[in-house]
Write an enzyme that holds these catalytic residues in place. Structure first.
Site, PDB file in Angstrom:
ATOM      1  N   TYR A   1      41.062  30.383  47.710  1.00 46.51           N
ATOM      2  CA  TYR A   1      40.225  30.999  46.683  1.00 46.51           C
ATOM      3  C   TYR A   1      40.603  30.508  45.287  1.00 46.51           C
ATOM      4  CZ  TYR A   1      37.969  34.685  43.924  1.00 46.51           C
ATOM      5  OH  TYR A   1      37.205  35.381  43.011  1.00 46.51           O
TER       6      TYR A   1
ATOM      7  N   SER B   1      36.876  33.896  37.766  1.00 46.06           N
ATOM      8  CA  SER B   1      37.832  34.939  38.147  1.00 46.06           C
ATOM      9  C   SER B   1      39.126  34.657  37.406  1.00 46.06           C
ATOM     10  CB  SER B   1      38.089  34.858  39.654  1.00 46.06           C
ATOM     11  OG  SER B   1      39.246  35.601  40.015  1.00 46.06           O
TER      12      SER B   1
HETATM   13  C1  8X3 Z   1      39.132  38.409  42.086  1.00 50.70           C
HETATM   14  C2  8X3 Z   1      40.166  38.772  41.097  1.00 50.70           C
HETATM   15  O1  8X3 Z   1      42.208  40.243  40.673  1.00 50.70           O
HETATM   16  O2  8X3 Z   1      40.736  40.903  42.491  1.00 50.70           O
HETATM   17  O3  8X3 Z   1      38.310  37.403  41.626  1.00 50.70           O
HETATM   18  O4  8X3 Z   1      42.157  38.932  42.712  1.00 50.70           O
HETATM   19  S1  8X3 Z   1      41.380  39.758  41.765  1.00 50.70           S
END
Ligand code: 8X3
Length: 257
Positions: free
Chosen positions: A157, A144
Site C-alpha cells: 500500500y 494518504s
Molecule cells: C490510510 C491511512 O492512517 O489509516 O490511507 O493507515 S491510515
C-alpha cells in the site's frame, strides 16, 4: 489561448460509490457543479447521481476501455450542458492486506498498484485535455499519509501511495503555465470502508483500527476538498495532510481503551 469554459462547471469524482468519494460528490454538487460520479457499483452511484442531480458512469479505473467510455460521456455532457470539465477528483484506490514483504501476496500488490497508481494515470490522462481547455481546471488526488510514511506489513500500500503521489506531483511541473491547479490530499485514519476492504470484509479487524480514538469522517475530508475547489484560479493548495487529533503517524495513535 482558446478555452472551452462553458456555462456549467462539471466535476468528475472517481471511487464515488462510498466514503470520501461519495461525500465529495455531495459537497461539489452543493457548490453548483454538475457531478459525474464514477465507480464500479452501479446501484450506489445511480442512487447518488439521482440524489445530487448528477450523472452516474459505471467505471473500473483500472480498465482503459472503461476510462475511455467515461471520457466520452464527459465529452457528451460538455456539449449537452454547454459545460466544461473543471474538476477531477482522483479518489478511487485502497489497500488490500497487511503482510510482511517476505509473505507478500502478489495479487494484493497488483490490485493496489493497478487501482491507486495506474487508475489515477488512466483517468488523469484521459481528462487532462478537457481540464486544460476549461481555462480553470483542478485535479485533486486523494493519496494518504502512506504516500510519505511506511509501516510494517504495509509495503504494498505505501509503495503504491508513494507512486501515486509522485505521479500527481510530477504534473505540477509538467502543467506549469497551463490553467490547471493540482492538490494532493493525504488523509490519515478516516472511518470508511477502507479497513473493511483491506481486511477482506473482516468487520472485527476493521473496527479495531479505529477503536478507542475518534477517526476522521468522509465528510471531514470532503469539506476540505470543497474548500480547495472553491478557491480562486490563482490559488493552488499543493498538499494537504489531514489526520485525526488522536493520530500522530501511521503507527502512533492515542487510544482510550
Ligand atoms: C490510510 C491511512 O492512517 O489509516 O490511507 O493507515 S491510515
Amino acid at each position: 489561448m482558446k478555452t472551452l469554459q462553458g456555462d456549467r462547471r462539471i466535476a468528475v469524482v472517481t471511487g464515488a460509490s462510498s466514503g470520501i468519494g461519495e461525500a465529495t460528490a455531495k459537497v461539489l454538487a452543493g457548490q453548483g457543479f454538475h457531478v459525474v460520479v464514477a465507480a464500479r457499483r452501479e446501484e450506489r452511484i445511480a442512487a447518488l447521481a439521482e440524489e445530487i442531480g448528477g450523472t452516474a458512469v459505471v467505471t473500473d479505473v483500472t480498465d482503459p476501455g472503461a476510462v475511455a467510455a467515461l471520457a466520452q460521456t464527459c465529452e457528451h455532457l460538455c456539449d449537452s450542458l454547454s459545460g466544461s470539465i473543471n474538476v477531477l477528483i482522483n479518489n478511487a484506490g485502497g489497500a488490500k492486506g497487511l503482510t510482511p514483504v517476505e509473505q507478500a501476496d502478489l495479487e494484493h500488490w497488483r490490485w493496489m498498484w493497478e487501482t491507486n497508481v495506474l487508475g489515477t494515470l488512466h483517468v488523469t490522462r484521459a481528462l487532462l485535455p478537457r481540464l486544460v481547455a476549461s481555462g480553470d481546471g483542478l485535479v485533486v488526488t486523494v493519496t494518504s499519509i502512506a504516500a510519505f510514511e511506511i509501516y510494517d506489513g504495509g509495503a504494498g500500500y505505501t509503495s503504491a501511495k508513494h507512486a501515486q503521489s509522485a505521479l500527481h506531483r510530477t504534473l505540477r511541473g509538467e502543467l506549469l503555465g497551463k490553467p490547471v491547479r493540482l492538490t494532493e490530499i493525504a488523509p490519515g485514519m478516516v472511518d470508511t470502508e477502507f479497513s473493511l476492504v483491506r481486511f477482506d470484509g473482516d468487520r472485527e479487524r476493521a473496527d479495531a483500527v479505529y477503536s478507542g480514538l475518534t477517526p476522521l469522517t468522509a465528510a471531514d475530508i470532503a469539506e476540505v476538498i470543497g474548500f480547495v475547489a472553491s478557491r480562486p484560479p490563482h490559488v493552488d493548495l499543493d498538499q494537504i495532510v489531514i489526520r485525526p487529533r488522536d493520530q500522530a503517524s501511521a503507527t502512533r495513535a492515542s487510544r482510550q481503551i
